[in-house]
Motif scaffolding. Structure first.
Motif, PDB file in Angstrom:
ATOM      1  N   ILE A   1       0.870  -1.099  -0.091  1.00 36.32           N
ATOM      2  CA  ILE A   1      -0.264  -0.250   0.373  1.00 36.32           C
ATOM      3  C   ILE A   1       0.951   1.593  -0.012  1.00 36.32           C
ATOM      4  N   VAL A   2       2.386   1.508   0.841  1.00 29.52           N
ATOM      5  CA  VAL A   2       2.418   2.467   1.362  1.00 29.52           C
ATOM      6  C   VAL A   2       3.618   2.266  -0.714  1.00 29.52           C
ATOM      7  N   ARG A   3       3.746   0.945  -0.739  1.00 30.55           N
ATOM      8  CA  ARG A   3       4.512   1.195  -2.555  1.00 30.55           C
ATOM      9  C   ARG A   3       3.555   2.297  -3.377  1.00 30.55           C
ATOM     10  N   ALA A   4       2.932   1.688  -3.223  1.00 29.16           N
ATOM     11  CA  ALA A   4       1.918   1.819  -4.397  1.00 29.16           C
ATOM     12  C   ALA A   4       1.054   3.500  -4.132  1.00 29.16           C
ATOM     13  N   SER A   5       1.407   4.013  -3.184  1.00 31.28           N
ATOM     14  CA  SER A   5       1.106   5.800  -3.138  1.00 31.28           C
ATOM     15  C   SER A   5       1.549   6.329  -3.789  1.00 31.28           C
ATOM     16  N   GLY A   6       2.699   6.174  -4.553  1.00 32.51           N
ATOM     17  CA  GLY A   6       3.884   7.025  -5.054  1.00 32.51           C
ATOM     18  C   GLY A   6       4.074   7.807  -4.377  1.00 32.51           C
TER      19      GLY A   6
ATOM     20  N   ASP B   1      -1.097  15.736   5.927  1.00 26.96           N
ATOM     21  CA  ASP B   1      -2.060  14.891   4.935  1.00 26.96           C
ATOM     22  C   ASP B   1      -2.557  13.644   4.150  1.00 26.96           C
ATOM     23  N   GLU B   2      -1.421  13.798   3.088  1.00 23.74           N
ATOM     24  CA  GLU B   2      -0.828  12.774   2.267  1.00 23.74           C
ATOM     25  C   GLU B   2      -0.243  11.731   2.655  1.00 23.74           C
ATOM     26  N   VAL B   3       0.502  11.437   3.914  1.00 24.57           N
ATOM     27  CA  VAL B   3       1.424  10.300   4.934  1.00 24.57           C
ATOM     28  C   VAL B   3       0.586   9.858   5.017  1.00 24.57           C
ATOM     29  N   MET B   4      -0.212  10.821   6.128  1.00 17.14           N
ATOM     30  CA  MET B   4      -1.041  10.221   7.464  1.00 17.14           C
ATOM     31  C   MET B   4      -2.284   9.491   6.660  1.00 17.14           C
ATOM     32  N   ALA B   5      -2.894   9.586   5.780  1.00 19.16           N
ATOM     33  CA  ALA B   5      -3.454   8.861   4.613  1.00 19.16           C
ATOM     34  C   ALA B   5      -3.043   7.356   4.779  1.00 19.16           C
ATOM     35  N   VAL B   6      -1.811   7.300   3.830  1.00 17.08           N
ATOM     36  CA  VAL B   6      -1.450   6.164   3.521  1.00 17.08           C
ATOM     37  C   VAL B   6      -1.180   4.993   4.812  1.00 17.08           C
ATOM     38  N   VAL B   7      -0.478   5.639   6.526  1.00 16.60           N
ATOM     39  CA  VAL B   7      -0.812   4.814   7.015  1.00 16.60           C
ATOM     40  C   VAL B   7      -1.619   4.308   7.492  1.00 16.60           C
ATOM     41  N   LYS B   8      -2.632   5.237   7.528  1.00 18.09           N
ATOM     42  CA  LYS B   8      -4.127   4.344   7.667  1.00 18.09           C
ATOM     43  C   LYS B   8      -4.849   3.715   6.837  1.00 18.09           C
ATOM     44  N   GLN B   9      -4.554   3.873   5.763  1.00 18.37           N
ATOM     45  CA  GLN B   9      -5.047   2.402   4.902  1.00 18.37           C
ATOM     46  C   GLN B   9      -3.885   1.609   4.788  1.00 18.37           C
ATOM     47  N   ALA B  10      -2.850   1.178   5.617  1.00 17.21           N
ATOM     48  CA  ALA B  10      -2.248   0.559   5.878  1.00 17.21           C
ATOM     49  C   ALA B  10      -2.638  -0.447   7.008  1.00 17.21           C
ATOM     50  N   THR B  11      -3.077   0.288   7.592  1.00 20.55           N
ATOM     51  CA  THR B  11      -3.095  -0.071   9.173  1.00 20.55           C
ATOM     52  C   THR B  11      -4.377  -0.503   9.450  1.00 20.55           C
ATOM     53  N   ASP B  12      -5.383  -0.011   8.157  1.00 21.13           N
ATOM     54  CA  ASP B  12      -7.041  -0.513   7.908  1.00 21.13           C
ATOM     55  C   ASP B  12      -6.788  -1.836   7.109  1.00 21.13           C
ATOM     56  N   ALA B  13      -5.732  -2.143   5.785  1.00 18.48           N
ATOM     57  CA  ALA B  13      -5.652  -3.334   5.478  1.00 18.48           C
ATOM     58  C   ALA B  13      -5.649  -4.642   6.589  1.00 18.48           C
ATOM     59  N   LEU B  14      -5.227  -4.383   6.803  1.00 17.14           N
ATOM     60  CA  LEU B  14      -4.178  -5.193   8.115  1.00 17.14           C
ATOM     61  C   LEU B  14      -4.823  -5.550   9.110  1.00 17.14           C
TER      62      LEU B  14
END
Length: 97
Positions: free
Chosen positions: A26-31, A48-61
């Motif tokens: 997910i992190v790598r796909a963020s660009g 905002d963009e960094v925290m959105a990626v952290v949230k998305q990665a956390t939510d996936a797990l």
């Protein structure tokens, strides 16, 4: 900003590599510029963009584990870019000198 984070699924047994790989995917796909080592994944970008990626990665797990541990460390320096690379280059330069 730089954000180093570690997200770990809990309650799924000892082998968590497959789930952690999903977070890194997910992190790598963020660009966003990023680097993964044995302990953390570091991402560089705006808040905002960094925290959105952290949230998305956390939510996936969290979708695949009953509990998730999240550790975050941030370096907030407005106006600084390419810190992911330049901070390491500075240390290497001092080590070589």
């Amino acid at each position: 900003m730089l954000v180093a984070f570690s997200v770990t699924p809990l309650g799924v047994g000892e082998d968590v590599g497959e789930l952690v790989a999903e977070a890194v995917r997910i992190v790598r796909a963020s660009g966003l510029p990023n680097r993964t080592d044995a302990m953390f994944t570091t991402i560089e970008g705006e808040w905002d963009e960094v925290m959105a990626v952290v949230k998305q990665a956390t939510d996936a797990l969290a979708e695949r584990a009953p509990r998730v541990s999240l550790v975050i460390k941030a370096d907030v320096r407005p106006g600084v870019t390419d810190a992911l690379t330049t901070k390491v280059e500075t240390i290497e330069r001092h080590l070589a000198g």
